[in-house]
Design a protein around this motif. Structure first.
Motif, PDB file in Angstrom:
ATOM      1  N   ASP A 308      45.424  -1.368  17.396  1.00 22.21           N
ATOM      2  CA  ASP A 308      47.120  -1.618  17.258  1.00 22.21           C
ATOM      3  C   ASP A 308      47.941  -2.055  18.507  1.00 22.21           C
ATOM      4  O   ASP A 308      49.062  -2.246  18.330  1.00 22.21           O
ATOM      5  N   LEU A 309      47.276  -2.237  19.581  1.00 20.55           N
ATOM      6  CA  LEU A 309      47.902  -2.835  20.661  1.00 20.55           C
ATOM      7  C   LEU A 309      48.631  -4.293  20.540  1.00 20.55           C
ATOM      8  O   LEU A 309      49.632  -4.515  21.137  1.00 20.55           O
ATOM      9  N   GLN A 310      47.823  -5.095  19.795  1.00 17.34           N
ATOM     10  CA  GLN A 310      48.540  -6.496  19.715  1.00 17.34           C
ATOM     11  C   GLN A 310      49.769  -6.538  18.756  1.00 17.34           C
ATOM     12  O   GLN A 310      50.728  -6.963  19.164  1.00 17.34           O
ATOM     13  N   LEU A 311      49.553  -5.547  17.768  1.00 18.49           N
ATOM     14  CA  LEU A 311      50.709  -5.350  17.042  1.00 18.49           C
ATOM     15  C   LEU A 311      52.105  -4.777  17.805  1.00 18.49           C
ATOM     16  O   LEU A 311      53.226  -5.308  17.685  1.00 18.49           O
ATOM     17  N   ALA A 312      51.918  -3.759  18.705  1.00 21.23           N
ATOM     18  CA  ALA A 312      52.776  -3.472  19.708  1.00 21.23           C
ATOM     19  C   ALA A 312      53.407  -4.379  20.662  1.00 21.23           C
ATOM     20  O   ALA A 312      54.453  -4.722  20.841  1.00 21.23           O
ATOM     21  N   ALA A 313      52.582  -5.199  21.138  1.00 21.74           N
ATOM     22  CA  ALA A 313      52.679  -6.299  21.879  1.00 21.74           C
ATOM     23  C   ALA A 313      53.602  -7.621  21.189  1.00 21.74           C
ATOM     24  O   ALA A 313      54.692  -7.911  21.628  1.00 21.74           O
ATOM     25  N   ASP A 314      53.364  -7.612  20.052  1.00 28.21           N
ATOM     26  CA  ASP A 314      54.108  -8.869  19.110  1.00 28.21           C
ATOM     27  C   ASP A 314      55.501  -8.208  18.592  1.00 28.21           C
ATOM     28  O   ASP A 314      56.336  -9.037  18.633  1.00 28.21           O
ATOM     29  N   THR A 315      55.468  -7.029  18.528  1.00 34.62           N
ATOM     30  CA  THR A 315      56.484  -6.406  18.104  1.00 34.62           C
ATOM     31  C   THR A 315      57.953  -6.387  19.123  1.00 34.62           C
ATOM     32  O   THR A 315      58.888  -6.251  18.773  1.00 34.62           O
ATOM     33  N   LEU A 316      57.191  -5.587  20.208  1.00 35.52           N
ATOM     34  CA  LEU A 316      58.178  -5.129  21.000  1.00 35.52           C
ATOM     35  C   LEU A 316      58.117  -6.016  22.333  1.00 35.52           C
ATOM     36  O   LEU A 316      59.284  -6.028  23.101  1.00 35.52           O
ATOM     37  N   GLY A 317      57.269  -6.971  22.614  1.00 35.56           N
ATOM     38  CA  GLY A 317      57.270  -7.780  23.740  1.00 35.56           C
ATOM     39  C   GLY A 317      57.116  -7.026  25.078  1.00 35.56           C
ATOM     40  O   GLY A 317      56.871  -5.819  24.919  1.00 35.56           O
TER      41      GLY A 317
END
Length: 486
Positions: A308-317
């Motif tokens: 889930d880390l990539q989703l967090a990075a893409d969503t939140l910056g």
């Protein structure tokens, strides 16, 4: 606090043995007007507690007269037959056997425990637990020794049958049990109620300093309330009080939750109540609850694994904020500036928690803290960020945690949209005392979290509303006691 001691016979306890009033259970039963208008704490030392005996009726009628009493009729019934208390035996026997080494390797055939105090310090663990299970002045435990010591019987110890040594020990235990801190030497107006305040004198960042609680005690006294401190060792004494305020950092995994549950079971108003503790101590739940009720929160991504880390990075910056669901005082909250930092931090934390929260980083010079009590605003304050840090408390510096300063407001001078958002958030949790943390940004106001155990100190959180904060806190308890006919 007024203590009244009931005995089976006048000769059972010397009148000079204690400063408290001693009367027979016969006199207590025959004169229902005794102590009218007062709320004494009754210690029932009858020699018999059998069903429909005088000892039984003394405790039964104490309840109808609004008097706190030990033992209660429930305890009398519990100890009337082994099958009614056998569910307590595994935990008690475990504690008993842990005392073996300190007792020299063997147990006596029986031991007498007075108010949770044993014959020596070696018995402390077992004695406190026994009194926690069965709140009675004097208990006798018959022990069957062996490789694993077992409890043959638990029963009441009759005061009239104690030998001189045990009677002396009983009187000492009685004094310990009925003694209390924060006692003024001057004469005081009799209190209608006595509130317990759970504290940890050694806590580094307590939600209220002892000096602040003493300040509250002086205000509460004028309202007919006596405030007394208790610690985690005093769970067995909790039923002697009318209400409970928890003023140490709460957690559902330690004794604070057990105190809240016990208070609730006793029908006592309590801050913080168990449900509020469950709801507020978990940031995953809080985020879902706020979102469901349309209370604004920062953009958030739940992390259940490294996938889930990539989703967090893409969503939140980046940077983003990573949080352990159960944390307090800025602990378990870290900023990740890039993906490598996020992955390292999340990998470590996921070993202890199945879920993490990632949120958009919202830098501000302060956080709003709005206190809400009973669904109404109580105080408003700015918590300024710690020096050269993005949080109000910096735990990364060596030595004592570094805290930022404060800026105080009266409620009427605090922005209405901040107060309204805080109240909406708190009402999603319950009817108790909450501290709502909010970020005020160009995009709007966002709730960061709702705390069930907010800081409340004299000269800080009460700076805007002054003594009204403490008056309203006291009145919150009084309203619920009177509503329940206490």
């Amino acid at each position: 606090m007024t203590w009244v001691i009931l005995t089976g016979r006048q000769s059972d306890l010397d009148q000079t043995a204690t400063p408290h009033k001693i009367i027979t259970n016969r006199d207590y039963l025959a004169h229902p007007a005794l102590f009218r208008g007062q709320r004494p704490k009754i210690i029932n030392l009858s020699n018999r507690y059998a069903y429909q005996s005088r000892g039984y009726y003394a405790s039964l009628l104490a309840g109808s007269r609004g008097h706190k009493v030990i033992p209660t009729v429930e305890t009398m019934i519990d100890l009337s037959e082994r099958k009614l208390y056998e569910n307590a035996l595994p935990e008690l026997e475990l504690a008993l056997n842990k005392c073996r080494k300190d007792l020299g390797g063997s147990f006596p055939a029986k031991v007498t425990i007075f108010f949770g105090i044993g014959p020596s310090k070696a018995w402390d663990r077992f004695s406190r637990l026994l009194f926690d299970w069965f709140r009675a002045p004097a208990l006798e435990v018959a022990i069957k020794d062996g490789e694993w010591a077992s409890i043959h019987r638990i029963g009441f110890a009759a005061l009239g049958r104690l030998d001189d040594a045990d009677k002396k020990r009983f009187v000492a235990a009685l004094e310990t049990y009925t003694s209390r801190e924060w006692r003024d030497t001057k004469a005081r107006t009799p209190s209608r109620y006595t509130f317990a305040t759970l504290i940890d004198p050694n806590e580094q960042l307590p939600p209220s300093e002892i000096s602040s609680l003493r300040y509250w005690a002086r205000i509460a006294e004028k309202m007919g309330v006596e405030v007394e401190p208790i610690t985690k060792k005093d769970l067995a004494k909790l039923a002697n009080y009318d209400a409970l305020l928890i003023r140490e950092t709460t957690s559902i995994s330690n004794h604070t939750y057990r105190f809240a549950r016990r208070a609730q079971q006793e029908g006592m108003p309590v801050i913080d109540d168990p449900l509020s503790m469950i709801r507020c101590t978990n940031k995953v739940y809080l985020n879902e609850l706020m979102t469901y009720n349309n209370v604004p929160v920062p953009p958030t991504v739940m992390i259940a694994g490294v996938s889930d880390l990539q989703l967090a990075a893409d969503t939140l910056g980046f940077p983003l904020v990573l949080k352990i669901p159960d944390s307090s005082f800025s602990r378990g909250v870290k900023k990740a500036s890039n993906f490598d930092e996020l992955k390292a931090l999340a990998t470590a934390w996921l070993e202890d928690s199945d879920l993490l929260i990632a949120q958009k980083f919202m830098p501000t010079q302060y956080d709003w803290r709005v206190g809400v009590l009973g669904g109404q605003p109580l105080f408003a304050i700015h918590y300024l960020m710690a020096k050269k840090h993005w949080q109000i408390v910096n735990h990364d510096r060596a030595g004592k945690p570094d805290e930022g300063g404060i800026k105080t407001f009266t409620l009427k001078h605090a922005p209405a949209h901040v107060i309204d958002t805080a109240v909406r958030a708190a009402r999603c949790i319950g009817d108790g005392l909450y501290g709502v943390d909010l970020k005020e940004t160009k995009e709007g106001v966002f709730v960061i979290e709702v705390n069930d155990n907010p800081n409340l100190d004299h000269g800080v959180e009460d700076s805007g509303e002054k003594d009204e904060v403490w008056v309203r806190l006291t009145q919150w308890f009084l309203d619920r006691l009177e509503r329940n006919g206490k």
